[in-house]
Structures are given as C-alpha cells and as structure tokens.
Design a protein around this motif. Structure first.
Motif, PDB file in Angstrom:
ATOM      1  N   VAL A   1       0.835  -1.197   0.000  1.00 46.07           N
ATOM      2  CA  VAL A   1       0.000   0.000   0.000  1.00 46.07           C
ATOM      3  C   VAL A   1       0.871   1.249   0.000  1.00 46.07           C
ATOM      4  N   ARG A   2       1.949   1.211   0.758  1.00 52.34           N
ATOM      5  CA  ARG A   2       2.864   2.353   0.804  1.00 52.34           C
ATOM      6  C   ARG A   2       3.488   2.617  -0.564  1.00 52.34           C
TER       7      ARG A   2
ATOM      8  N   SER B   1       1.197   4.746  -2.633  1.00 51.27           N
ATOM      9  CA  SER B   1       0.668   5.938  -1.981  1.00 51.27           C
ATOM     10  C   SER B   1       1.467   7.183  -2.332  1.00 51.27           C
TER      11      SER B   1
ATOM     12  N   SER C   1       5.323   8.458  -0.953  1.00 47.78           N
ATOM     13  CA  SER C   1       6.097   7.279  -0.556  1.00 47.78           C
ATOM     14  C   SER C   1       7.517   7.287  -1.107  1.00 47.78           C
TER      15      SER C   1
ATOM     16  N   GLY D   1       4.468   6.062  -6.470  1.00 47.11           N
ATOM     17  CA  GLY D   1       4.093   7.169  -5.601  1.00 47.11           C
ATOM     18  C   GLY D   1       4.491   8.507  -6.182  1.00 47.11           C
TER      19      GLY D   1
ATOM     20  N   ASP E   1      -7.079   7.623  -2.226  1.00 47.19           N
ATOM     21  CA  ASP E   1      -7.051   6.530  -1.263  1.00 47.19           C
ATOM     22  C   ASP E   1      -6.361   5.337  -1.904  1.00 47.19           C
ATOM     23  N   VAL E   2      -5.673   4.549  -1.110  1.00 50.08           N
ATOM     24  CA  VAL E   2      -5.053   3.307  -1.585  1.00 50.08           C
ATOM     25  C   VAL E   2      -5.554   2.173  -0.704  1.00 50.08           C
TER      26      VAL E   2
END
Length: 265
Positions: free
Chosen positions: A199-200, A203, A206, A211, A229-230
């Motif tokens: 998820v990071r 995002s 990140s 990212g 949102d992730v």
C-alpha cells in the motif's frame, strides 16, 4: 358615444385564453427542466465510476464483486469499449454505475478513456493495480499462454498509470468540485503478509516510482481538487493467503469507502 357625450376607453382584463397560455408556458418550462433535474438526482444516487488499469489486473472481477454479480451475470463482451452496471442498491436507493475501461492499448481503450474523462466525465475513479501480479496476456487479441516477469509487469503498470493519470488531471481541473480516486491493489491474497508495504508503494509521498507519479498527478490537478485513497482488495480468497471471509471484508471496505466519497453515508 356615451350618454354624456364623451368617449370612454375600455381596458380589457386578461382573458381566459391569455391566462391559459401563461400557464401552459410555465408547464412546458417545468417539463423541459424535469429531465435535467431527474438526471442530477440520478447522478447523486448512482454516481458513475471509471474502473481503469492495465489488462490482467482483475478489473472485471472486482467490478463483479462490487456489483454482487457472478462472472456469468456480469461479464461483458470481449473487446467492448465500456461495461456499465448498476450496483449495491441500499434501502435508500443508492448505488453506483461502473464503467470498466478496457486494458489493452487499442483504439477501444483510448476511446473509452476519452468517454469517461472528457465526453461524459465520471464522478470518481477506481484505478486497479496488482503489485506486478497481473495475469500476462498476449497483445492484439491473440490467444494462448504467455509469460512476463514481475518487474516487467510493474513497469507496464507504471506506463499504463501515466496514460490514465494525465486524463484524470485534465478532468479534475475542469470540474467545479473535487474528484476522488481510489487505487485498488488487487490480488492481495498473493502478498497478504506485505499489505502495508505494498500500500505504501502506491501511496503519494512514498518516494516509490508509482508514488512519485501520484504526486505528479496531485500537482497537476491541484491537491485540494483530488482525493487519493489506496486500498488492498482481493476478488478471491483461496484459504491460504486470505480466507474467503477476509477477501470479502476487503471488498466491503472498498465499497464503504466509495459510499463515503459519494456522500451516501
């Protein structure tokens, strides 16, 4: 001539015909505006959501799960430009209309992207990624097995996102209200132990390749005009990485977030 020998001007009161014409004009005006009002009400209750992403990431499976349909009920024709479906009707008659954009780099895909982001802009976007685990597929509609490394799939995913992100930014700057984006990381059952790290990676802020592209999108669109949102999801629970119950909970979490972003709750 009047008995007094003077002429008299007669002021006529509006007749029934004139009054009827006024009423008719008002009724016709109301009827003409009715479709627009109905359209706005329908849009609020059933906002349109573009489901984008490269081929093989599981866009159709996710849309089927969100719409609570089996693959046999929800699958569209191969090569169709978009696939529209209404879903998740609540007791208050709320739901969504999903437009699943083809993943192949073909004219149908580009036309579908133009439709959902320019011709009839959607209310929100679910961009589907798979952490490099997209199912490899042959280009140009050919059949047969093929292989691709996870590194190649991550690179293809990033290229696909670059194309889509530019269209999202273009739509966002034209809208008078913020646009929301959910990056849905599918196939979470394949990396259930690394969900936070994955998820990071997708995002904003990140520092990852993906990212950084999300940061560029927010800069182009304006941070206040685009929410991001992730969320990890899994269309299937295999009892190993994720149970069926856990996979369903992830899809339900995504559906709840969509309802929040759309003002349904």
């Amino acid at each position: 001539m009047s008995p007094s020998g003077r002429s008299r001007t007669v002021v006529r009161k509006p007749g029934v015909a004139a009054l009827s014409a006024t009423v008719a004009t008002g009724v016709l005006g109301a009827l003409a505006a009715a479709p627009e009002r109905v359209g706005r009400a329908l849009r609020r209750r059933y906002p349109t959501v573009a489901v984008t992403g490269m081929t093989g990431v599981g866009k159709t499976q996710l849309a089927d799960r969100l719409s609570r349909r089996s693959p046999a009920d929800g699958a569209g024709e191969v090569g169709s430009a978009v696939m529209e479906r209404r879903t998740r009707r609540s007791r208050r008659l709320h739901g969504f209309r999903f437009l699943v954009v083809p993943g192949d780099n073909a004219a149908t895909r580009l036309g579908a992207l133009d439709e959902v982001f320019h011709d009839e802009p959607v209310d929100g976007v679910i961009h589907v990624v798979a952490n490099g685990y997209a199912t490899p597929r042959r280009a140009g509609g050919t059949t047969g097995p093929t292989t691709a490394s996870r590194e190649d799939q991550l690179a293809a995913e990033l290229e696909d996102w670059t194309i889509t992100a530019h269209r999202i930014a273009s739509m966002a700057v034209r809208r008078d209200k913020p646009v929301w984006l959910v990056i849905a990381v599918t196939k979470a059952d394949l990396f259930a132990g690394d969900l936070d790290e994955v998820v990071r990676y997708y995002s904003p802020g990140s520092g990852s390749p993906f990212g950084a592209k999300v940061d560029e999108l927010r800069a182009l669109a304006g941070g206040a005009r685009l929410s991001v949102d992730v969320l990890p999801v899994s269309s299937l629970g295999d009892g190993d990485g994720l149970t069926t119950k856990q996979a369903s909970a992830l899809v339900d979490r995504l559906a709840t977030r969509l309802a929040q972003l759309s003002g349904h709750v």
